[in-house]
Motif scaffolding. Structure first.
Motif, mmCIF file in Angstrom:
data_model
loop_
_atom_site.group_PDB
_atom_site.id
_atom_site.type_symbol
_atom_site.label_atom_id
_atom_site.label_comp_id
_atom_site.label_asym_id
_atom_site.label_seq_id
_atom_site.Cartn_x
_atom_site.Cartn_y
_atom_site.Cartn_z
ATOM 1 N N ARG A 267 5.565 -5.230 -14.259
ATOM 2 C CA ARG A 267 5.948 -6.563 -14.736
ATOM 3 C C ARG A 267 7.396 -6.600 -15.228
ATOM 4 O O ARG A 267 7.950 -7.673 -15.421
ATOM 5 N N ASP A 268 8.021 -5.425 -15.431
ATOM 6 C CA ASP A 268 9.408 -5.361 -15.884
ATOM 7 C C ASP A 268 10.385 -5.114 -14.731
ATOM 8 O O ASP A 268 11.556 -4.865 -14.961
ATOM 9 N N LEU A 269 9.885 -5.184 -13.486
ATOM 10 C CA LEU A 269 10.697 -4.892 -12.307
ATOM 11 C C LEU A 269 10.703 -6.055 -11.337
ATOM 12 O O LEU A 269 9.747 -6.832 -11.268
ATOM 13 N N GLU A 270 11.794 -6.146 -10.544
ATOM 14 C CA GLU A 270 11.841 -7.091 -9.430
ATOM 15 C C GLU A 270 12.454 -6.366 -8.240
ATOM 16 O O GLU A 270 13.286 -5.463 -8.419
ATOM 17 N N ALA A 271 12.034 -6.733 -7.049
ATOM 18 C CA ALA A 271 12.544 -6.103 -5.835
ATOM 19 C C ALA A 271 14.008 -6.471 -5.621
ATOM 20 O O ALA A 271 14.433 -7.564 -5.962
ATOM 21 N N GLN B 172 17.639 -5.445 -22.199
ATOM 22 C CA GLN B 172 17.692 -5.551 -23.658
ATOM 23 C C GLN B 172 17.134 -4.274 -24.286
ATOM 24 O O GLN B 172 16.083 -3.780 -23.905
ATOM 25 N N GLY B 173 17.870 -3.727 -25.227
ATOM 26 C CA GLY B 173 17.442 -2.531 -25.914
ATOM 27 C C GLY B 173 17.832 -1.234 -25.222
ATOM 28 O O GLY B 173 17.590 -0.159 -25.745
ATOM 29 N N LEU B 174 18.423 -1.325 -24.023
ATOM 30 C CA LEU B 174 18.853 -0.124 -23.312
ATOM 31 C C LEU B 174 20.318 0.174 -23.595
ATOM 32 O O LEU B 174 21.107 -0.725 -23.893
ATOM 33 N N SER B 175 20.697 1.410 -23.445
ATOM 34 C CA SER B 175 22.086 1.816 -23.585
ATOM 35 C C SER B 175 22.940 1.099 -22.538
ATOM 36 O O SER B 175 22.481 0.887 -21.407
ATOM 37 N N PRO B 176 24.169 0.733 -22.868
ATOM 38 C CA PRO B 176 25.057 0.123 -21.864
ATOM 39 C C PRO B 176 25.286 1.041 -20.665
ATOM 40 O O PRO B 176 25.624 0.562 -19.579
ATOM 41 N N ALA B 177 25.099 2.335 -20.828
ATOM 42 C CA ALA B 177 25.272 3.282 -19.726
ATOM 43 C C ALA B 177 24.024 3.398 -18.847
ATOM 44 O O ALA B 177 24.051 4.083 -17.831
#
Length: 67
Positions: free
Chosen positions: A59-63, A18-23
């Protein structure tokens, strides 16, 4: 103090785009650990395919591909 859970070279995925560029890439390789910020370890990330780097909190990452 929180310790880093991911290691250099490990593949991770952003939990939310969310909030990131589609690219923007969704999966990255851990390039380097960084100091704790807001009670969460953070990392420098790199996606070689798209030549994209970013910094993200643990906390914003998952393996990716864990058994």
């Amino acid at each position: 103090m929180a310790s880093h859970r991911f290691t250099i070279g490990q593949m991770v995925r952003l939990v939310s785009t969310q909030g990131l560029s589609p690219a923007a890439a969704v999966t990255y390789t851990i390039a380097a650990p960084m100091p704790v910020y807001q009670d969460s370890p953070q990392y420098k990330l790199w996606n070689a395919e798209l030549h994209q780097g970013r910094v993200a909190l643990e906390r914003d990452l998952e393996a990716v591909g864990t058994v």
